[in-house]
Scaffold this motif. Structure first.
Motif, PDB file in Angstrom:
ATOM      1  N   THR A   1       0.840  -1.186   0.000  1.00  0.00           N
ATOM      2  CA  THR A   1       0.000   0.000   0.000  1.00  0.00           C
ATOM      3  C   THR A   1       0.880   1.242   0.000  1.00  0.00           C
ATOM      4  OG1 THR A   1      -1.674  -1.165   1.279  1.00  0.00           O
ATOM      5  CG2 THR A   1      -1.828   1.226   1.232  1.00  0.00           C
ATOM      6  N   CYS A   2       0.495   2.234  -0.788  1.00  0.00           N
ATOM      7  CA  CYS A   2       1.210   3.503  -0.840  1.00  0.00           C
ATOM      8  C   CYS A   2       0.234   4.627  -0.521  1.00  0.00           C
ATOM      9  CB  CYS A   2       1.809   3.723  -2.226  1.00  0.00           C
ATOM     10  SG  CYS A   2       2.640   5.312  -2.396  1.00  0.00           S
ATOM     11  N   LEU A   3       0.615   5.506   0.394  1.00  0.00           N
ATOM     12  CA  LEU A   3      -0.136   6.725   0.668  1.00  0.00           C
ATOM     13  C   LEU A   3       0.674   7.877   0.102  1.00  0.00           C
ATOM     14  CD1 LEU A   3      -2.576   8.097   2.015  1.00  0.00           C
ATOM     15  CD2 LEU A   3      -1.168   8.345   4.053  1.00  0.00           C
ATOM     16  N   SER A   4       0.232   8.433  -1.030  1.00  0.00           N
ATOM     17  CA  SER A   4       0.898   9.578  -1.647  1.00  0.00           C
ATOM     18  C   SER A   4       0.253  10.842  -1.099  1.00  0.00           C
ATOM     19  CB  SER A   4       0.745   9.541  -3.167  1.00  0.00           C
ATOM     20  OG  SER A   4       1.382   8.402  -3.688  1.00  0.00           O
ATOM     21  N   VAL A   5       1.065  11.699  -0.479  1.00  0.00           N
ATOM     22  CA  VAL A   5       0.545  12.896   0.177  1.00  0.00           C
ATOM     23  C   VAL A   5       1.078  14.139  -0.528  1.00  0.00           C
ATOM     24  CG1 VAL A   5       0.341  14.163   2.343  1.00  0.00           C
ATOM     25  CG2 VAL A   5       0.500  11.664   2.376  1.00  0.00           C
ATOM     26  N   CYS A   6       0.185  14.920  -1.116  1.00  0.00           N
ATOM     27  CA  CYS A   6       0.555  16.172  -1.764  1.00  0.00           C
ATOM     28  C   CYS A   6       0.656  17.264  -0.692  1.00  0.00           C
ATOM     29  CB  CYS A   6      -0.491  16.564  -2.797  1.00  0.00           C
ATOM     30  SG  CYS A   6      -0.725  15.335  -4.095  1.00  0.00           S
ATOM     31  N   TYR A   7       1.706  18.066  -0.775  1.00  0.00           N
ATOM     32  CA  TYR A   7       1.906  19.144   0.197  1.00  0.00           C
ATOM     33  C   TYR A   7       2.681  20.277  -0.459  1.00  0.00           C
ATOM     34  CZ  TYR A   7       6.828  18.009   0.767  1.00  0.00           C
ATOM     35  OH  TYR A   7       8.157  17.817   0.548  1.00  0.00           O
ATOM     36  N   THR A   8       2.654  21.455   0.153  1.00  0.00           N
ATOM     37  CA  THR A   8       3.455  22.574  -0.334  1.00  0.00           C
ATOM     38  C   THR A   8       4.737  22.631   0.488  1.00  0.00           C
ATOM     39  OG1 THR A   8       2.404  24.152   1.151  1.00  0.00           O
ATOM     40  CG2 THR A   8       1.445  23.917  -1.034  1.00  0.00           C
ATOM     41  N   PRO A   9       5.870  22.967  -0.136  1.00  0.00           N
ATOM     42  CA  PRO A   9       7.139  22.989   0.582  1.00  0.00           C
ATOM     43  C   PRO A   9       7.140  23.922   1.803  1.00  0.00           C
ATOM     44  CG  PRO A   9       7.521  23.099  -1.771  1.00  0.00           C
ATOM     45  CD  PRO A   9       6.040  23.225  -1.564  1.00  0.00           C
ATOM     46  N   GLY A  10       6.323  24.961   1.775  1.00  0.00           N
ATOM     47  CA  GLY A  10       6.273  25.885   2.911  1.00  0.00           C
ATOM     48  C   GLY A  10       5.536  25.340   4.115  1.00  0.00           C
ATOM     49  N   ASP A  11       4.851  24.238   3.964  1.00  0.00           N
ATOM     50  CA  ASP A  11       4.090  23.632   5.057  1.00  0.00           C
ATOM     51  C   ASP A  11       5.028  22.755   5.884  1.00  0.00           C
ATOM     52  OD1 ASP A  11       2.286  22.484   6.766  1.00  0.00           O
ATOM     53  OD2 ASP A  11       1.095  21.512   5.216  1.00  0.00           O
ATOM     54  N   ARG A  12       5.778  23.380   6.755  1.00  0.00           N
ATOM     55  CA  ARG A  12       6.792  22.655   7.532  1.00  0.00           C
ATOM     56  C   ARG A  12       6.178  21.648   8.495  1.00  0.00           C
ATOM     57  NH1 ARG A  12      11.282  26.334   9.807  1.00  0.00           N
ATOM     58  NH2 ARG A  12      12.526  24.477   9.480  1.00  0.00           N
ATOM     59  N   ALA A  13       5.051  22.014   9.100  1.00  0.00           N
ATOM     60  CA  ALA A  13       4.418  21.103  10.069  1.00  0.00           C
ATOM     61  C   ALA A  13       3.957  19.823   9.380  1.00  0.00           C
ATOM     62  CB  ALA A  13       3.243  21.792  10.749  1.00  0.00           C
ATOM     63  N   GLY A  14       3.364  19.962   8.206  1.00  0.00           N
ATOM     64  CA  GLY A  14       2.920  18.774   7.469  1.00  0.00           C
ATOM     65  C   GLY A  14       4.090  17.918   7.025  1.00  0.00           C
ATOM     66  N   ALA A  15       5.147  18.560   6.523  1.00  0.00           N
ATOM     67  CA  ALA A  15       6.335  17.824   6.071  1.00  0.00           C
ATOM     68  C   ALA A  15       7.024  17.116   7.235  1.00  0.00           C
ATOM     69  CB  ALA A  15       7.305  18.777   5.376  1.00  0.00           C
ATOM     70  N   GLU A  16       7.134  17.801   8.365  1.00  0.00           N
ATOM     71  CA  GLU A  16       7.767  17.182   9.539  1.00  0.00           C
ATOM     72  C   GLU A  16       6.958  15.992  10.042  1.00  0.00           C
ATOM     73  OE1 GLU A  16       8.415  20.200  12.469  1.00  0.00           O
ATOM     74  OE2 GLU A  16       9.843  21.277  11.192  1.00  0.00           O
ATOM     75  N   TYR A  17       5.649  16.127  10.017  1.00  0.00           N
ATOM     76  CA  TYR A  17       4.815  15.017  10.465  1.00  0.00           C
ATOM     77  C   TYR A  17       5.006  13.792   9.581  1.00  0.00           C
ATOM     78  CZ  TYR A  17       1.061  12.089  11.923  1.00  0.00           C
ATOM     79  OH  TYR A  17       0.358  11.001  12.375  1.00  0.00           O
ATOM     80  N   MET A  18       5.054  14.012   8.266  1.00  0.00           N
ATOM     81  CA  MET A  18       5.254  12.878   7.356  1.00  0.00           C
ATOM     82  C   MET A  18       6.612  12.219   7.603  1.00  0.00           C
ATOM     83  SD  MET A  18       3.536  13.998   3.762  1.00  0.00           S
ATOM     84  CE  MET A  18       4.159  15.667   3.687  1.00  0.00           C
ATOM     85  N   ASN A  19       7.650  13.031   7.815  1.00  0.00           N
ATOM     86  CA  ASN A  19       8.983  12.476   8.089  1.00  0.00           C
ATOM     87  C   ASN A  19       8.993  11.668   9.384  1.00  0.00           C
ATOM     88  OD1 ASN A  19      10.214  13.482   5.793  1.00  0.00           O
ATOM     89  ND2 ASN A  19      10.773  15.402   6.779  1.00  0.00           N
ATOM     90  N   ASP A  20       8.291  12.163  10.389  1.00  0.00           N
ATOM     91  CA  ASP A  20       8.244  11.461  11.674  1.00  0.00           C
ATOM     92  C   ASP A  20       7.410  10.184  11.609  1.00  0.00           C
ATOM     93  OD1 ASP A  20       9.797  13.474  12.747  1.00  0.00           O
ATOM     94  OD2 ASP A  20       8.103  14.517  13.687  1.00  0.00           O
ATOM     95  N   ALA A  21       6.382  10.164  10.760  1.00  0.00           N
ATOM     96  CA  ALA A  21       5.456   9.030  10.719  1.00  0.00           C
ATOM     97  C   ALA A  21       5.999   7.841   9.941  1.00  0.00           C
ATOM     98  CB  ALA A  21       4.125   9.475  10.113  1.00  0.00           C
ATOM     99  N   GLN A  22       6.770   8.079   8.910  1.00  0.00           N
ATOM    100  CA  GLN A  22       7.215   6.995   8.014  1.00  0.00           C
ATOM    101  C   GLN A  22       7.858   5.813   8.737  1.00  0.00           C
ATOM    102  OE1 GLN A  22       6.887   6.490   4.467  1.00  0.00           O
ATOM    103  NE2 GLN A  22       7.581   4.509   5.178  1.00  0.00           N
ATOM    104  N   PRO A  23       8.785   6.030   9.672  1.00  0.00           N
ATOM    105  CA  PRO A  23       9.431   4.867  10.306  1.00  0.00           C
ATOM    106  C   PRO A  23       8.481   4.005  11.146  1.00  0.00           C
ATOM    107  CG  PRO A  23      10.628   6.902  10.802  1.00  0.00           C
ATOM    108  CD  PRO A  23       9.372   7.280  10.118  1.00  0.00           C
ATOM    109  N   HIS A  24       7.325   4.528  11.494  1.00  0.00           N
ATOM    110  CA  HIS A  24       6.396   3.789  12.353  1.00  0.00           C
ATOM    111  C   HIS A  24       5.374   2.966  11.575  1.00  0.00           C
ATOM    112  CE1 HIS A  24       8.069   5.936  15.743  1.00  0.00           C
ATOM    113  NE2 HIS A  24       7.916   7.051  15.052  1.00  0.00           N
ATOM    114  N   LEU A  25       5.350   3.132  10.255  1.00  0.00           N
ATOM    115  CA  LEU A  25       4.386   2.389   9.447  1.00  0.00           C
ATOM    116  C   LEU A  25       4.879   0.964   9.200  1.00  0.00           C
ATOM    117  CD1 LEU A  25       3.506   5.134   6.827  1.00  0.00           C
ATOM    118  CD2 LEU A  25       2.071   4.315   8.705  1.00  0.00           C
ATOM    119  N   PRO A  26       3.962   0.034   9.007  1.00  0.00           N
ATOM    120  CA  PRO A  26       4.378  -1.334   8.685  1.00  0.00           C
ATOM    121  C   PRO A  26       5.188  -1.370   7.383  1.00  0.00           C
ATOM    122  CG  PRO A  26       2.021  -1.229   9.164  1.00  0.00           C
ATOM    123  CD  PRO A  26       2.507   0.174   9.090  1.00  0.00           C
ATOM    124  N   ARG A  27       5.990  -2.399   7.210  1.00  0.00           N
ATOM    125  CA  ARG A  27       6.856  -2.500   6.023  1.00  0.00           C
ATOM    126  C   ARG A  27       6.100  -2.493   4.704  1.00  0.00           C
ATOM    127  NH1 ARG A  27      11.385  -6.954   7.434  1.00  0.00           N
ATOM    128  NH2 ARG A  27      10.734  -6.878   9.591  1.00  0.00           N
TER     129      ARG A  27
END
Length: 76
Positions: free
Chosen positions: A40-66
């Protein structure tokens, strides 16, 4: 890479913080309930200026199942 399921969504927490919470719910559903017999792939569109959204995605990735991949898609 070919996925069996791709979900496309967006996050924009610059002016609407509720989008970050919606993304959290989507990721939680994939964490707890994603079928383990296909990729399964979750593709998330975001704007580069949205730091909170980008940081959340970076923090969440390691916790998802393989078998679940989070793919940030920058909208320039």
């Amino acid at each position: 890479m070919k996925y069996d399921l791709e979900i496309v969504t967006h996050v924009y927490s610059l002016s609407h913080s509720v989008y970050k919470y919606h993304l959290q719910y989507q990721l939680a559903s994939l964490f707890y309930f994603a079928p383990s017999d296909f990729k399964t792939c979750l593709s998330v569109c975001y704007t580069p200026g949205d730091r909170a959204g980008a940081e959340y995605m970076n923090d969440a990735q390691p916790h998802l199942p393989r078998h679940v991949t989070l793919t940030p898609v920058s909208l320039n």
